[in-house]
Design a protein around this motif. Structure first.
Motif, short mmCIF file in Angstrom:
data_model
loop_
_atom_site.label_atom_id
_atom_site.label_comp_id
_atom_site.label_asym_id
_atom_site.label_seq_id
_atom_site.Cartn_x
_atom_site.Cartn_y
_atom_site.Cartn_z
N ALA A 36 3.18 15.42 19.42
CA ALA A 36 4.68 14.69 19.71
C ALA A 36 5.04 14.34 20.40
N GLY A 37 4.31 13.70 21.63
CA GLY A 37 4.70 13.00 22.66
C GLY A 37 5.61 14.07 24.34
N GLU A 38 5.07 15.54 24.22
CA GLU A 38 5.84 16.57 24.50
C GLU A 38 5.07 15.82 25.90
N TRP A 39 4.24 15.57 26.24
CA TRP A 39 3.47 15.19 27.21
C TRP A 39 3.18 13.51 27.17
N GLN A 40 3.31 12.90 28.82
CA GLN A 40 2.95 11.40 28.37
C GLN A 40 1.23 11.88 29.46
N ALA A 41 0.36 10.50 28.94
CA ALA A 41 -0.50 10.11 29.85
C ALA A 41 0.00 10.59 31.01
N GLY A 42 -1.39 10.93 32.30
CA GLY A 42 -1.12 11.26 33.90
C GLY A 42 -0.19 12.60 33.94
N ASP A 43 0.86 13.29 32.94
CA ASP A 43 1.14 13.75 33.01
C ASP A 43 0.73 15.79 33.24
N ARG A 44 1.18 16.61 34.11
CA ARG A 44 -0.08 17.95 33.98
C ARG A 44 0.43 19.30 32.99
N LEU A 45 -0.44 19.28 32.34
CA LEU A 45 0.13 20.59 31.48
C LEU A 45 0.15 21.58 31.94
N PRO A 46 1.18 22.81 31.90
CA PRO A 46 1.49 24.24 32.25
C PRO A 46 0.17 24.50 33.13
N THR A 47 -0.08 25.66 33.94
CA THR A 47 -1.21 26.46 34.58
C THR A 47 -1.46 27.39 33.19
N GLU A 48 -3.07 27.95 33.61
CA GLU A 48 -3.70 28.55 32.55
C GLU A 48 -2.52 30.32 32.76
N GLY A 49 -1.82 30.38 33.19
CA GLY A 49 -1.50 31.30 33.96
C GLY A 49 0.50 31.57 32.36
N GLN A 50 0.66 30.14 32.77
CA GLN A 50 1.89 29.76 32.15
C GLN A 50 1.93 29.41 30.55
N LEU A 51 0.53 28.84 30.34
CA LEU A 51 0.24 28.73 29.22
C LEU A 51 0.38 30.48 27.86
N GLY A 52 -1.38 31.13 28.63
CA GLY A 52 -0.91 32.51 28.62
C GLY A 52 0.31 32.87 28.56
N GLN A 53 1.28 33.20 28.81
CA GLN A 53 2.56 34.03 29.16
C GLN A 53 3.43 33.19 27.64
N GLU A 54 3.12 32.32 27.59
CA GLU A 54 3.72 31.87 27.01
C GLU A 54 3.47 31.30 25.24
N TYR A 55 1.84 31.95 25.25
CA TYR A 55 1.53 32.19 23.59
C TYR A 55 0.91 33.33 23.80
N GLY A 56 1.10 34.55 24.80
CA GLY A 56 1.06 35.60 24.67
C GLY A 56 -1.05 35.61 24.46
N VAL A 57 -1.91 35.49 25.22
CA VAL A 57 -3.13 35.28 25.31
C VAL A 57 -3.77 35.11 26.97
N SER A 58 -4.45 35.86 26.87
CA SER A 58 -5.18 35.96 27.88
C SER A 58 -5.40 34.15 28.67
#
Length: 246
Positions: free
Chosen positions: A29-51
């Protein structure tokens, strides 16, 4: 834009696969572009409720597909994605799903699609009993945006598809066909070979073309063999990766 409720993952065994699918949708969907850094493991874990381990597994799947690159100590970054279709060899997905996940339009071009008696070899491969004599057999080209990326010979026991099955109605993914009949392949056993032969793809490719052959039997979670396939993936269009550990 997904809402917070859309990002809640269902508590089933393939949480890393679910999360990878959600993140891949956001990438497409283009939310992140080539070269962009994704959220950290901790941020993604909190966002999705997973370990963190679930997040780590999802990010590994995305990296196996060539969509991200992890730089230790820096984070995970969106990769510049080329024309190859990349997937992790241990993942069991339909070719249509893999192609679609890469932003291409999947299509099947059938050379043959018929119900016929099973050969002795097919009966042995599919572990057919004496009462099962017929298979639904296809020869098909798998296309991504109109370009052939694989050729496949496949057989499904007709008994799996029901008495009213009509081969004329089939024009897409065989995994989707099986799902429509409440049959879900969950595992496969594959032999892998590099091959080159003019007979592959009915001679429509360059005679010197190299293919990766996956000779597979697909099984349900109860151990029922439901699909035998010999799929020839075109070199330079499909790229498989394997996670190796020591």
């Amino acid at each position: 834009m997904p809402t917070s409720s859309d990002r809640v993952l269902k508590p089933v065994r393939n949480l890393p696969v679910q999360l990878a699918d959600r993140l891949r949708e956001r990438l497409l969907a283009g939310e992140w572009q080539a070269g962009d850094r994704l959220p950290t493991e901790g941020q993604l874990g909190q966002e999705y409720g997973v370990s963190r381990s679930t997040v780590r597994g999802a990010l590994q799947l995305l990296e196996n597909q060539g969509r991200t690159r992890t730089r230790h100590g820096l984070g995970t970054f969106v990769a510049a994605f080329g024309g190859e279709i990349k997937t992790s060899l241990p993942e069991l997905q339909s070719m249509s799903d893999i192609i679609r996940a890469h932003g291409f339009e999947p299509q099947m071009r059938f050379d043959t699609a018929e119900v016929r008696p099973a050969t002795d070899v097919e009966r042995a491969r599919l572990q057919l009993d004496r009462d099962t004599t017929d298979v639904f057999a296809t020869q098909r080209a798998v296309l991504a945006d109109g370009e052939a990326v694989a050729f496949s010979d496949d057989q499904i026991p007709v008994g799996v598809l029901g008495r009213d099955f009509d081969p004329v109605t089939v024009d897409g993914s065989l995994f989707e066909l099986l799902r429509a009949h409440d049959v879900a392949p969950t595992t496969s056993v594959a032999d892998i070979h590099a091959v080159s032969a003019t007979s592959i793809g009915w001679g429509v490719h360059h005679p010197g073309s190299i293919f990766l052959l996956l000779d597979q039997i697909h099984y349900t979670d109860k151990g029922l063999a439901v699909l035998a396939s010999k799929t020839y993936f075109a070199e330079g269009r499909f790229q498989f990766s394997v996670l190796r550990v020591r």
